[in-house]
Design a protein around this motif. Structure first.
Motif, PDB file in Angstrom:
ATOM      1  N   MET A   1       0.851  -1.175   0.000  1.00  0.00           N
ATOM      2  CA  MET A   1       0.000   0.000   0.000  1.00  0.00           C
ATOM      3  C   MET A   1       0.891   1.230   0.000  1.00  0.00           C
ATOM      4  SD  MET A   1      -3.014   1.077   2.608  1.00  0.00           S
ATOM      5  CE  MET A   1      -4.031  -0.185   1.886  1.00  0.00           C
ATOM      6  N   GLY A   2       0.531   2.198  -0.799  1.00  0.00           N
ATOM      7  CA  GLY A   2       1.329   3.407  -0.914  1.00  0.00           C
ATOM      8  C   GLY A   2       1.045   4.431   0.173  1.00  0.00           C
ATOM      9  N   THR A   3       1.967   5.344   0.309  1.00  0.00           N
ATOM     10  CA  THR A   3       1.869   6.385   1.328  1.00  0.00           C
ATOM     11  C   THR A   3       0.620   7.243   1.152  1.00  0.00           C
ATOM     12  OG1 THR A   3       4.274   6.425   1.510  1.00  0.00           O
ATOM     13  CG2 THR A   3       3.092   8.345   2.352  1.00  0.00           C
ATOM     14  N   GLU A   4       0.303   7.617  -0.090  1.00  0.00           N
ATOM     15  CA  GLU A   4      -0.871   8.471  -0.320  1.00  0.00           C
ATOM     16  C   GLU A   4      -2.162   7.784   0.108  1.00  0.00           C
ATOM     17  OE1 GLU A   4      -0.811  11.698  -1.002  1.00  0.00           O
ATOM     18  OE2 GLU A   4       1.363  11.466  -0.905  1.00  0.00           O
TER      19      GLU A   4
ATOM     20  N   SER B   1       8.613   0.754  15.531  1.00  0.00           N
ATOM     21  CA  SER B   1       8.501   1.550  14.304  1.00  0.00           C
ATOM     22  C   SER B   1       9.830   1.706  13.566  1.00  0.00           C
ATOM     23  CB  SER B   1       7.922   2.927  14.615  1.00  0.00           C
ATOM     24  OG  SER B   1       8.883   3.742  15.244  1.00  0.00           O
ATOM     25  N   ARG B   2      10.937   1.481  14.246  1.00  0.00           N
ATOM     26  CA  ARG B   2      12.252   1.727  13.646  1.00  0.00           C
ATOM     27  C   ARG B   2      12.494   0.942  12.360  1.00  0.00           C
ATOM     28  NH1 ARG B   2      14.449   1.978  19.177  1.00  0.00           N
ATOM     29  NH2 ARG B   2      14.729   4.202  19.561  1.00  0.00           N
ATOM     30  N   GLY B   3      11.976  -0.238  12.240  1.00  0.00           N
ATOM     31  CA  GLY B   3      12.205  -1.046  11.060  1.00  0.00           C
ATOM     32  C   GLY B   3      11.289  -0.714   9.892  1.00  0.00           C
ATOM     33  N   MET B   4      10.442   0.257  10.038  1.00  0.00           N
ATOM     34  CA  MET B   4       9.484   0.604   8.985  1.00  0.00           C
ATOM     35  C   MET B   4       9.988   1.801   8.189  1.00  0.00           C
ATOM     36  SD  MET B   4       5.915  -0.396  10.647  1.00  0.00           S
ATOM     37  CE  MET B   4       5.680  -2.096  11.089  1.00  0.00           C
TER      38      MET B   4
ATOM     39  N   THR C   1      -2.581  -2.715   5.977  1.00  0.00           N
ATOM     40  CA  THR C   1      -1.164  -2.981   5.795  1.00  0.00           C
ATOM     41  C   THR C   1      -0.544  -3.166   7.170  1.00  0.00           C
ATOM     42  OG1 THR C   1       0.854  -2.208   4.684  1.00  0.00           O
ATOM     43  CG2 THR C   1      -0.482  -0.538   5.804  1.00  0.00           C
ATOM     44  N   ASP C   2       0.630  -3.719   7.230  1.00  0.00           N
ATOM     45  CA  ASP C   2       1.300  -3.906   8.512  1.00  0.00           C
ATOM     46  C   ASP C   2       1.716  -2.532   9.041  1.00  0.00           C
ATOM     47  OD1 ASP C   2       2.554  -5.036  10.711  1.00  0.00           O
ATOM     48  OD2 ASP C   2       4.433  -5.377   9.637  1.00  0.00           O
ATOM     49  N   ALA C   3       0.974  -2.041   9.998  1.00  0.00           N
ATOM     50  CA  ALA C   3       1.227  -0.697  10.533  1.00  0.00           C
ATOM     51  C   ALA C   3       1.220  -0.761  12.055  1.00  0.00           C
ATOM     52  CB  ALA C   3       0.163   0.282  10.046  1.00  0.00           C
TER      53      ALA C   3
ATOM     54  N   THR D   1      -1.569  13.435  19.595  1.00  0.00           N
ATOM     55  CA  THR D   1      -0.560  13.200  18.573  1.00  0.00           C
ATOM     56  C   THR D   1      -0.271  11.709  18.534  1.00  0.00           C
ATOM     57  OG1 THR D   1       0.422  15.359  19.014  1.00  0.00           O
ATOM     58  CG2 THR D   1       1.775  13.774  17.807  1.00  0.00           C
ATOM     59  N   THR D   2      -0.338  11.131  17.342  1.00  0.00           N
ATOM     60  CA  THR D   2      -0.054   9.710  17.154  1.00  0.00           C
ATOM     61  C   THR D   2       0.947   9.563  16.027  1.00  0.00           C
ATOM     62  OG1 THR D   2      -2.332   9.174  17.793  1.00  0.00           O
ATOM     63  CG2 THR D   2      -1.083   7.437  16.690  1.00  0.00           C
ATOM     64  N   ILE D   3       1.955   8.734  16.245  1.00  0.00           N
ATOM     65  CA  ILE D   3       2.919   8.419  15.196  1.00  0.00           C
ATOM     66  C   ILE D   3       2.508   7.071  14.611  1.00  0.00           C
ATOM     67  CG2 ILE D   3       5.342   8.021  14.597  1.00  0.00           C
ATOM     68  CD1 ILE D   3       4.759  10.859  15.697  1.00  0.00           C
ATOM     69  N   VAL D   4       2.309   7.043  13.303  1.00  0.00           N
ATOM     70  CA  VAL D   4       1.946   5.820  12.586  1.00  0.00           C
ATOM     71  C   VAL D   4       3.118   5.454  11.693  1.00  0.00           C
ATOM     72  CG1 VAL D   4       0.355   4.792  10.915  1.00  0.00           C
ATOM     73  CG2 VAL D   4      -0.504   6.432  12.609  1.00  0.00           C
ATOM     74  N   SER D   5       3.539   4.193  11.752  1.00  0.00           N
ATOM     75  CA  SER D   5       4.650   3.728  10.935  1.00  0.00           C
ATOM     76  C   SER D   5       4.238   2.489  10.156  1.00  0.00           C
ATOM     77  CB  SER D   5       5.854   3.392  11.814  1.00  0.00           C
ATOM     78  OG  SER D   5       6.251   4.531  12.544  1.00  0.00           O
ATOM     79  N   PHE D   6       4.717   2.390   8.926  1.00  0.00           N
ATOM     80  CA  PHE D   6       4.388   1.272   8.060  1.00  0.00           C
ATOM     81  C   PHE D   6       5.415   1.173   6.947  1.00  0.00           C
ATOM     82  CE2 PHE D   6       2.419   5.043   6.460  1.00  0.00           C
ATOM     83  CZ  PHE D   6       2.533   4.967   5.088  1.00  0.00           C
ATOM     84  N   ASN D   7       5.409   0.042   6.269  1.00  0.00           N
ATOM     85  CA  ASN D   7       6.231  -0.133   5.073  1.00  0.00           C
ATOM     86  C   ASN D   7       5.334   0.153   3.885  1.00  0.00           C
ATOM     87  OD1 ASN D   7       8.705  -0.860   6.279  1.00  0.00           O
ATOM     88  ND2 ASN D   7       7.867  -2.876   6.712  1.00  0.00           N
ATOM     89  N   SER D   8       5.686   1.151   3.115  1.00  0.00           N
ATOM     90  CA  SER D   8       4.817   1.605   2.030  1.00  0.00           C
ATOM     91  C   SER D   8       4.652   0.562   0.927  1.00  0.00           C
ATOM     92  CB  SER D   8       5.304   2.925   1.455  1.00  0.00           C
ATOM     93  OG  SER D   8       6.639   2.808   1.013  1.00  0.00           O
ATOM     94  N   CYS D   9       5.494  -0.439   0.905  1.00  0.00           N
ATOM     95  CA  CYS D   9       5.378  -1.472  -0.118  1.00  0.00           C
ATOM     96  C   CYS D   9       4.881  -2.780   0.479  1.00  0.00           C
ATOM     97  CB  CYS D   9       6.720  -1.698  -0.814  1.00  0.00           C
ATOM     98  SG  CYS D   9       7.282  -0.241  -1.702  1.00  0.00           S
TER      99      CYS D   9
END
Length: 179
Positions: free
Chosen positions: A1-4, A53-56, A138-140, A167-175
């Motif tokens: 899934m893409g960032t947009e 989140s560091r690995g994303m 997606t894996d987030a 404030t929430t930080i969301v992290s994911f792999n865009s691919c």
């Protein structure tokens, strides 16, 4: 899934005011600010959400009028290195479940309990837990930053002085492939 697509899904959530992709400089600022924090009473503060989140590869800062997804369990626990939990927050939905709080708990605020019958073997610490965001498809993972980081992010993204916002930080792999 893409960032947009992820940004679109996040911004469409009820209560979300805006979401911004976090650049490298902002990530470095978050890492610096989150390290070495002491919580109430001088307890060590550890953010497992930031560790996860560091690995994303993509990180987004979301500003909302509440949780972007209702927590299913504690987001913050008071524990020690042995993993014994001495206290935890109790999200609103969990308050309705009798299994969310063990017998003997003492409410020290409207959303946090401690277990006075458990004695820490080592120095207790406050640990922020990561939260999955299944609605993204997606894996987030997500986490809420410390108050000092929260203030810096609000200033950086134009929400300074808005103590009413979360404030929430969301992290994911865009691919990442869809779940």
């Amino acid at each position: 899934m893409g960032t947009e697509e992820v940004l679109r899904k996040l911004k469409s959530r009820r209560g979300v005011l805006d979401a911004f992709v976090i650049d490298g400089d902002t990530r470095s600022m978050i890492e610096r600010e989150e390290s070495g924090i002491r919580a109430s009473g001088g307890l060590v503060y550890e953010n497992l959400g930031i560790d996860r989140s560091r690995g994303m590869d993509t990180h987004v800062c979301v500003f909302s009028e509440g949780f972007i997804t209702e927590p299913r369990g504690p987001l913050v626990v008071m524990t020690d290195d042995a993993g014994t939990i001495y206290g935890h927050n109790v999200p609103m939905k969990c308050k309705l479940s009798s299994s969310a709080v063990r017998n003997g708990a003492v409410w020290i605020s409207d959303d946090f309990v401690v277990y006075p019958d458990r004695v820490p073997r080592r120095e207790p610490k406050f640990v922020v837990l990561p939260c999955r965001l299944d609605f993204l498809g997606t894996d987030a993972t997500s986490y809420n930053p410390a108050l000092s980081t929260d203030g810096l992010l609000k200033e950086r993204f134009g929400f300074g002085g808005r103590g009413d916002l979360m404030t929430t930080i969301v992290s994911f792999n865009s691919c990442s492939r869809l779940l």
